[in-house]
Design a protein around this motif. Structure first.
Motif, mmCIF file in Angstrom:
data_model
loop_
_atom_site.group_PDB
_atom_site.id
_atom_site.type_symbol
_atom_site.label_atom_id
_atom_site.label_comp_id
_atom_site.label_asym_id
_atom_site.label_seq_id
_atom_site.Cartn_x
_atom_site.Cartn_y
_atom_site.Cartn_z
ATOM 1 N N ALA A 120 91.742 51.614 75.866
ATOM 2 C CA ALA A 120 92.165 51.078 74.565
ATOM 3 C C ALA A 120 91.870 49.590 74.466
ATOM 4 N N VAL A 121 92.111 48.869 75.560
ATOM 5 C CA VAL A 121 91.823 47.431 75.582
ATOM 6 C C VAL A 121 90.325 47.183 75.425
ATOM 7 N N GLU A 122 89.518 47.993 76.126
ATOM 8 C CA GLU A 122 88.065 47.831 76.022
ATOM 9 C C GLU A 122 87.581 48.071 74.601
ATOM 10 N N GLU A 123 88.119 49.108 73.953
ATOM 11 C CA GLU A 123 87.727 49.411 72.582
ATOM 12 C C GLU A 123 88.070 48.241 71.648
ATOM 13 N N LEU A 124 89.268 47.680 71.835
ATOM 14 C CA LEU A 124 89.671 46.557 70.992
ATOM 15 C C LEU A 124 88.808 45.331 71.262
ATOM 16 N N GLU A 125 88.524 45.064 72.534
ATOM 17 C CA GLU A 125 87.651 43.929 72.868
ATOM 18 C C GLU A 125 86.285 44.094 72.212
ATOM 19 N N LYS A 126 85.743 45.303 72.277
ATOM 20 C CA LYS A 126 84.423 45.555 71.707
ATOM 21 C C LYS A 126 84.432 45.324 70.201
ATOM 22 N N ARG A 127 85.477 45.759 69.537
ATOM 23 C CA ARG A 127 85.552 45.599 68.079
ATOM 24 C C ARG A 127 85.707 44.128 67.689
ATOM 25 N N LEU A 128 86.506 43.406 68.437
ATOM 26 C CA LEU A 128 86.659 41.968 68.160
ATOM 27 C C LEU A 128 85.348 41.231 68.381
ATOM 28 N N LEU A 129 84.630 41.612 69.416
ATOM 29 C CA LEU A 129 83.329 40.987 69.676
ATOM 30 C C LEU A 129 82.339 41.298 68.558
ATOM 31 N N LEU A 130 82.336 42.541 68.068
ATOM 32 C CA LEU A 130 81.458 42.910 66.953
ATOM 33 C C LEU A 130 81.797 42.099 65.712
ATOM 34 N N ARG A 131 83.083 41.926 65.476
ATOM 35 C CA ARG A 131 83.528 41.134 64.316
ATOM 36 C C ARG A 131 83.075 39.687 64.444
ATOM 37 N N ALA A 132 83.289 39.099 65.616
ATOM 38 C CA ALA A 132 82.891 37.705 65.834
ATOM 39 C C ALA A 132 81.382 37.544 65.763
ATOM 40 N N LYS A 133 80.671 38.515 66.301
ATOM 41 C CA LYS A 133 79.217 38.447 66.293
ATOM 42 C C LYS A 133 78.660 38.486 64.882
ATOM 43 N N ALA A 134 79.325 39.244 64.010
ATOM 44 C CA ALA A 134 78.880 39.348 62.614
ATOM 45 C C ALA A 134 79.124 38.054 61.850
ATOM 46 N N GLU A 135 80.151 37.284 62.240
ATOM 47 C CA GLU A 135 80.534 36.097 61.479
ATOM 48 C C GLU A 135 80.013 34.793 62.083
ATOM 49 N N CYS A 136 79.565 34.816 63.329
ATOM 50 C CA CYS A 136 79.186 33.575 64.007
ATOM 51 C C CYS A 136 77.697 33.577 64.340
ATOM 52 N N ALA A 137 77.146 32.356 64.427
ATOM 53 C CA ALA A 137 75.708 32.204 64.662
ATOM 54 C C ALA A 137 75.367 32.033 66.138
ATOM 55 N N SER A 138 76.347 31.784 66.985
ATOM 56 C CA SER A 138 76.077 31.556 68.400
ATOM 57 C C SER A 138 77.281 31.976 69.226
ATOM 58 N N THR A 139 77.072 32.095 70.536
ATOM 59 C CA THR A 139 78.188 32.440 71.421
ATOM 60 C C THR A 139 79.213 31.331 71.483
ATOM 61 N N ARG A 140 78.762 30.087 71.261
ATOM 62 C CA ARG A 140 79.718 28.967 71.249
ATOM 63 C C ARG A 140 80.679 29.103 70.064
ATOM 64 N N GLU A 141 80.108 29.465 68.893
ATOM 65 C CA GLU A 141 80.953 29.681 67.722
ATOM 66 C C GLU A 141 81.864 30.902 67.923
ATOM 67 N N MET A 142 81.320 31.925 68.567
ATOM 68 C CA MET A 142 82.134 33.107 68.836
ATOM 69 C C MET A 142 83.311 32.756 69.731
ATOM 70 N N ALA A 143 83.079 31.876 70.712
ATOM 71 C CA ALA A 143 84.157 31.461 71.614
ATOM 72 C C ALA A 143 85.262 30.753 70.842
ATOM 73 N N ARG A 144 84.867 29.879 69.894
ATOM 74 C CA ARG A 144 85.878 29.200 69.071
ATOM 75 C C ARG A 144 86.605 30.199 68.178
ATOM 76 N N PHE A 145 85.854 31.155 67.639
ATOM 77 C CA PHE A 145 86.439 32.161 66.754
ATOM 78 C C PHE A 145 87.482 33.005 67.493
ATOM 79 N N LEU A 146 87.176 33.358 68.757
ATOM 80 C CA LEU A 146 88.060 34.221 69.543
ATOM 81 C C LEU A 146 89.042 33.445 70.412
#
Length: 582
Positions: free
Chosen positions: A537-563
């Motif tokens: 369940a944790v893995e599924e949630l992590e994957k979904r949050l990463l997909l969400r961040a990836k869709a909204e951010c232009a780089s992994t640095r921005e994704m890190a700030r987002f998450l």
């Protein structure tokens, strides 16, 4: 009409009173330039002392009295300290044997201010008339008694009354028992509030007329502003819009009626989905092991059911085993069964295993990627020999079953990582079918939505329909939970919405936020349909949050700030779930 008697003599006392109180300065002087009289304003403007003699030229400079009458309209400028004063010279008649002249004096700033204010007022008036004239709605303005003060050309068009019949007239003259029984201006005057009335024009059109009062500082109505709009056109547009929506809804219903729904859960519109089920039907005729791959909720179980229904075993059982839902220490006894007394708590009569129970039919091993390594070798032997030995037993029993396995995990990567046996993987992967996620077959979203809507309407005794806006929003979403998430959303709306026609406001908030492909949803899945394993369940949630961040951010640095995590964590998680490519 007021007539002026030019021969009438005005008493000197009246003239002196007027000159004394006028805001303009007045100087009377004779031919010798000696000031004979100065009013109060002139004394203040020129800072003169009453009773003292002055030569007007000391104030104005040289004067040519011979051309006074010729320059009567000319304005001169005189300096008084830091100020400029404007003055005009006129002949004032005779005083005994000497001619008398008058100098009319006014502040320079006052003259300029008056001129500027007048020009600004005219400009504003002109601009306001242009604005009112440019309005598409008809505008008519009356005074408090209903006398027309202004009317634009749009009012003439909307009300179908010629402008010349309106300007300068009272609205009472327009009242007609056939097409205007009363004027909104008089209703506004009586009720002292904004009023709207529906009227019919002379040419039979419906218009809406709204009047609004304008009050003065004493609370009296000084003006009534009337707005007229042709609602015939609005009704036509509304009718066209409703017809368009009805045609769209009929189109949706037609799509649903032509959808392949022979089986309860199979809805295939897109070419990708049709290809998957066509392949499942073809493979079903061959008694071989099949591995079904695809994301969680994409419809792998439906494909397995299609394979079984297309096979020679369709009249026997299809036994579904969720490998991730069975505790590791119970896997062997649940699948293979056990003999009596095989272990503490075992039934005295023993128990048949799930594989034995499927004899003659099909076994669907869902979530096969969750099988622990220690049990994979035992299951591999069953696949190869088609024999099972119960826990506590010594004799193997032959079974006639067909195996179908499914997983949402990357088994090739698990083989490389040592988490899945290579021989077991190749034994399962005789024929593989990949079910595409819902975001890659968006044509299926509409028929699936309507299919689930019909199902839940029937289940909950409802009669809900979907508006085109809702369907459009559903089609824009990325559906990280795929068909399962879509089904849950539709069920949520049928249960929770008070509306017969489902609106955007009825859609769960996380779906309403969808702006198009690429945005992941975090809507929880229905409890009990997935593994209860906390780690998964944790893995599924992590994957979904990463997909969400990836869709909204232009780089992994921005994704890190987002998450709100370190960049290294984001990179590691992306690699873990195979999401590194952008």
């Amino acid at each position: 009409m007021l007539m002026l008697d030019q021969s009438c003599e005005i008493p000197d006392a009246v003239l002196r009173s007027v000159m004394c109180d006028t805001p303009n300065g007045v100087l009377i002087f004779d031919e010798a330039y000696r000031i004979l009289y100065a009013n109060r304003a002139a004394l203040q403007m020129l800072e003169l002392e009453a009773g003292k003699e002055y030569d007007v030229r000391e104030l104005t400079g040289p004067l040519d009295l011979a051309v006074v009458d010729a320059d009567a309209e000319k304005t001169f400028i005189m300096r008084q300290g830091n100020r400029q004063l404007h003055y005009r010279l006129i002949s004032a008649g005779d005083a005994g044997e000497s001619a008398v002249y008058a100098l009319i004096l006014m502040e320079s700033q006052q003259v300029l201010r008056s001129q500027m204010e007048l020009e600004a007022a005219w400009k504003l008036t002109s601009e306001m008339e242009e604005i009112l004239e440019g309005s598409f709605d008809g505008i008519l303005v009356t005074d408090g008694e209903g006398n027309v003060q202004f009317v634009n050309s749009s009012y003439e068009r909307v009300a179908a009354i010629p402008r010349k019949e309106l300007e300068g007239r009272n609205m009472r003259a327009l009242i007609n028992p056939v097409w205007m029984e009363n004027s909104v201006a008089f209703v506004v005057r009586e009720e002292r509030r904004p009023v709207s009335k529906r009227q019919v024009t002379q040419d039979g059109r419906d218009i809406i007329v709204t009047g609004k009062p304008v009050f003065d500082e004493n609370g009296k109505i000084k003006r009534i502003v009337i707005n007229a709009r042709d609602i015939t056109e609005i009704f036509q547009l509304r009718e066209e819009l409703l017809n368009a929506k009805n045609r769209e809804l009929q189109h949706y219903q037609t799509i649903l009626s032509t959808t392949n729904t022979e089986r309860e859960k199979v809805v295939a519109i897109s070419e990708k989905t049709k290809k998957v089920f066509s392949l499942a039907e073809r493979v079903g005729r061959f008694d071989t092991t099949v591995l079904i791959l695809g994301e969680s909720g994409a419809g792998k179980e439906e494909v397995a059911q299609q394979i079984h229904a297309s096979s020679m075993r369709k009249d026997h059982a299809l036994v579904t085993i969720n490998c991730g839902a069975i505790p590791e220490n119970l896997l062997e006894s649940e699948l293979f069964g056990y003999e009596k007394g095989a272990f503490t708590g075992a039934s005295n009569s023993g128990k048949i295993g799930l594989l034995e129970a499927a004899d003659g039919g099909t076994v669907f091993l869902d979530e096969i990627g969750e099988i622990p390594l220690s049990f994979q070798v035992k299951l591999l032997r069953v696949l190869e020999t088609k024999q099972v030995t119960r826990v506590g037993g010594v004799r193997a029993k032959s079974i006639d079953v067909r195996f179908i396995a499914a997983t949402n995990r990357d088994l090739t990567k698990m083989v490389r990582d040592g988490a899945f046996r290579e021989d077991f993987y190749y034994r399962l992967n005789v024929v593989s079918i990949t079910v595409p996620p819902l975001r890659q077959r968006r044509e299926d979203i509409l028929p699936l939505s309507l299919f689930f809507l019909n199902r839940f309407n029937h289940k909950y005794n409802q009669n809900k329909t979907m508006t085109p806006e809702v369907i459009k929003r559903m089609e824009e979403c990325d559906w990280a939970g795929n068909v399962r998430e879509l089904r849950n959303v539709v069920e949520h709306m049928v249960i929770m919405s008070p509306n017969e026609q489902l609106q955007i406001s009825d859609v769960p908030w996380i779906i309403r936020q969808c702006q198009g492909p690429g945005e992941a949803s975090l809507l929880p899945e229905t409890a009990g349909e997935e593994s209860t394993d906390l780690g998964r369940a944790v893995e599924e949630l992590e994957k979904r949050l990463l997909l969400r961040a990836k869709a909204e951010c232009a780089s992994t640095r921005e994704m890190a700030r987002f998450l709100n995590v370190d960049q290294s964590t984001v990179v590691r998680k992306l690699q873990k779930y195979g999401l590194s490519g952008r």
